[in-house]
Motif scaffolding. Structure first.
Motif, PDB file in Angstrom:
ATOM      1  N   ASN A 143       0.690  -1.413   0.074  1.00  0.00           N
ATOM      2  CA  ASN A 143       0.178  -0.100   0.055  1.00  0.00           C
ATOM      3  C   ASN A 143       0.900   1.269   0.039  1.00  0.00           C
ATOM      4  N   LEU A 144       1.888   1.315   0.670  1.00  0.00           N
ATOM      5  CA  LEU A 144       2.811   2.474   1.050  1.00  0.00           C
ATOM      6  C   LEU A 144       3.509   2.545  -0.659  1.00  0.00           C
ATOM      7  N   ASN A 145       3.979   1.559  -1.208  1.00  0.00           N
ATOM      8  CA  ASN A 145       4.757   1.597  -2.528  1.00  0.00           C
ATOM      9  C   ASN A 145       3.729   2.202  -3.591  1.00  0.00           C
ATOM     10  N   THR A 146       2.449   1.682  -3.630  1.00  0.00           N
ATOM     11  CA  THR A 146       1.455   2.026  -4.603  1.00  0.00           C
ATOM     12  C   THR A 146       1.114   3.610  -4.347  1.00  0.00           C
ATOM     13  N   GLY A 147       0.982   3.898  -2.932  1.00  0.00           N
ATOM     14  CA  GLY A 147       0.487   5.289  -2.733  1.00  0.00           C
ATOM     15  C   GLY A 147       1.687   6.194  -3.110  1.00  0.00           C
ATOM     16  N   ARG A 148       2.974   5.980  -2.961  1.00  0.00           N
ATOM     17  CA  ARG A 148       4.089   6.761  -3.251  1.00  0.00           C
ATOM     18  C   ARG A 148       4.232   6.619  -4.808  1.00  0.00           C
ATOM     19  N   ILE A 149       3.842   5.663  -5.452  1.00  0.00           N
ATOM     20  CA  ILE A 149       4.061   5.603  -6.981  1.00  0.00           C
ATOM     21  C   ILE A 149       2.881   6.729  -7.637  1.00  0.00           C
ATOM     22  N   LEU A 150       1.815   6.425  -6.954  1.00  0.00           N
ATOM     23  CA  LEU A 150       0.411   7.429  -7.357  1.00  0.00           C
ATOM     24  C   LEU A 150       0.709   8.824  -6.967  1.00  0.00           C
ATOM     25  N   ALA A 151       1.372   9.284  -5.892  1.00  0.00           N
ATOM     26  CA  ALA A 151       1.990  10.671  -5.343  1.00  0.00           C
ATOM     27  C   ALA A 151       2.676  11.019  -6.455  1.00  0.00           C
ATOM     28  N   ILE A 152       3.830  10.167  -7.048  1.00  0.00           N
ATOM     29  CA  ILE A 152       4.785  10.887  -8.267  1.00  0.00           C
ATOM     30  C   ILE A 152       4.040  11.001  -9.123  1.00  0.00           C
ATOM     31  N   ILE A 153       3.255  10.269  -9.570  1.00  0.00           N
ATOM     32  CA  ILE A 153       2.391  10.416 -10.972  1.00  0.00           C
ATOM     33  C   ILE A 153       1.431  11.890 -10.720  1.00  0.00           C
ATOM     34  N   GLY A 154       0.841  12.020  -9.663  1.00  0.00           N
ATOM     35  CA  GLY A 154       0.064  13.231  -9.357  1.00  0.00           C
ATOM     36  C   GLY A 154       0.867  14.472  -9.551  1.00  0.00           C
ATOM     37  N   ILE A 155       2.081  14.508  -8.889  1.00  0.00           N
ATOM     38  CA  ILE A 155       3.115  15.441  -8.843  1.00  0.00           C
ATOM     39  C   ILE A 155       3.400  15.801 -10.306  1.00  0.00           C
ATOM     40  N   CYS A 156       3.896  14.843 -11.121  1.00  0.00           N
ATOM     41  CA  CYS A 156       4.189  15.140 -12.418  1.00  0.00           C
ATOM     42  C   CYS A 156       3.041  15.623 -13.251  1.00  0.00           C
ATOM     43  N   LEU A 157       1.950  15.374 -12.964  1.00  0.00           N
ATOM     44  CA  LEU A 157       0.552  15.662 -13.713  1.00  0.00           C
ATOM     45  C   LEU A 157       0.065  17.264 -13.369  1.00  0.00           C
ATOM     46  N   SER A 158       0.258  17.349 -12.036  1.00  0.00           N
ATOM     47  CA  SER A 158       0.171  18.559 -11.543  1.00  0.00           C
ATOM     48  C   SER A 158       1.073  19.721 -11.843  1.00  0.00           C
ATOM     49  N   ALA A 159       2.359  19.369 -11.923  1.00  0.00           N
ATOM     50  CA  ALA A 159       3.404  20.264 -12.366  1.00  0.00           C
ATOM     51  C   ALA A 159       3.368  20.578 -13.933  1.00  0.00           C
ATOM     52  N   VAL A 160       2.952  19.839 -14.676  1.00  0.00           N
ATOM     53  CA  VAL A 160       2.748  20.008 -16.277  1.00  0.00           C
ATOM     54  C   VAL A 160       1.310  20.716 -16.209  1.00  0.00           C
ATOM     55  N   TYR A 161       0.375  20.500 -15.452  1.00  0.00           N
ATOM     56  CA  TYR A 161      -0.763  21.327 -15.750  1.00  0.00           C
ATOM     57  C   TYR A 161      -0.588  22.905 -15.155  1.00  0.00           C
ATOM     58  N   LEU A 162       0.083  22.978 -14.019  1.00  0.00           N
ATOM     59  CA  LEU A 162       0.755  24.374 -13.576  1.00  0.00           C
ATOM     60  C   LEU A 162       1.384  25.097 -14.611  1.00  0.00           C
ATOM     61  N   LEU A 163       2.323  24.287 -15.092  1.00  0.00           N
ATOM     62  CA  LEU A 163       3.222  25.144 -16.120  1.00  0.00           C
ATOM     63  C   LEU A 163       2.538  25.483 -17.307  1.00  0.00           C
ATOM     64  N   VAL A 164       1.620  24.665 -17.788  1.00  0.00           N
ATOM     65  CA  VAL A 164       0.648  24.856 -18.869  1.00  0.00           C
ATOM     66  C   VAL A 164      -0.132  26.179 -18.542  1.00  0.00           C
ATOM     67  N   ASN A 165      -0.761  26.273 -17.465  1.00  0.00           N
ATOM     68  CA  ASN A 165      -1.497  27.532 -17.041  1.00  0.00           C
ATOM     69  C   ASN A 165      -0.785  28.859 -16.884  1.00  0.00           C
ATOM     70  N   VAL A 166       0.685  28.720 -16.492  1.00  0.00           N
ATOM     71  CA  VAL A 166       1.478  29.687 -16.434  1.00  0.00           C
ATOM     72  C   VAL A 166       1.840  30.250 -17.828  1.00  0.00           C
ATOM     73  N   TYR A 167       2.082  29.161 -18.505  1.00  0.00           N
ATOM     74  CA  TYR A 167       2.658  29.617 -20.003  1.00  0.00           C
ATOM     75  C   TYR A 167       1.339  30.127 -20.639  1.00  0.00           C
ATOM     76  N   LEU A 168      -0.003  29.677 -20.581  1.00  0.00           N
ATOM     77  CA  LEU A 168      -1.122  30.384 -21.031  1.00  0.00           C
ATOM     78  C   LEU A 168      -1.091  31.746 -20.328  1.00  0.00           C
TER      79      LEU A 168
END
Length: 108
Positions: free
Chosen positions: A60-85
């Motif tokens: 469970n810990l490892n799955t949550g860590r992997i999901l958090a990494i994916i969530g951070i990556c998606l959030s960072a991309v979305y944030l950068l796109v918003n700042v760029y726009l």
């Protein structure tokens, strides 16, 4: 000896899921949830590595860590796109684009 559960494994899993679900909230909420999940996962992983036979829910810990990494990556991309726009098009341009999309959806 009965195996114990890692103290923050469930919290890390929930925060990892929330980081993915909230990545479209301008990227901020997803980053916050993901970073908290990574910090908690690091603490529990160190605890697990000290005595692995004592704990049972490392998956469970490892799955949550992997999901958090994916969530951070998606959030960072979305944030950068918003700042760029915002930097390139501006607030008025974004508003015009949204109104145009609404008009196109209403015409269909």
């Amino acid at each position: 000896m009965e195996k114990q559960k890692l103290p923050n494994a469930t919290a890390v899993l929930v925060l990892g899921i929330l980081s993915i679900l909230t990545c479209c909230c301008y990227g901020v909420l997803g980053l916050i949830f993901g970073i908290i999940a990574i910090v908690l996962a690091k603490k529990d992983k160190a605890l697990y590595m000290e005595n692995p036979e004592l704990y049972s829910n490392y998956s469970n810990l490892n799955t949550g860590r992997i999901l958090a990494i994916i969530g951070i990556c998606l959030s960072a991309v979305y944030l950068l796109v918003n700042v760029y726009l915002l930097a390139v098009v501006g607030q008025e341009g974004i508003t015009e684009m949204q109104q145009e999309w609404i008009r196109q959806l209403q015409n269909k």
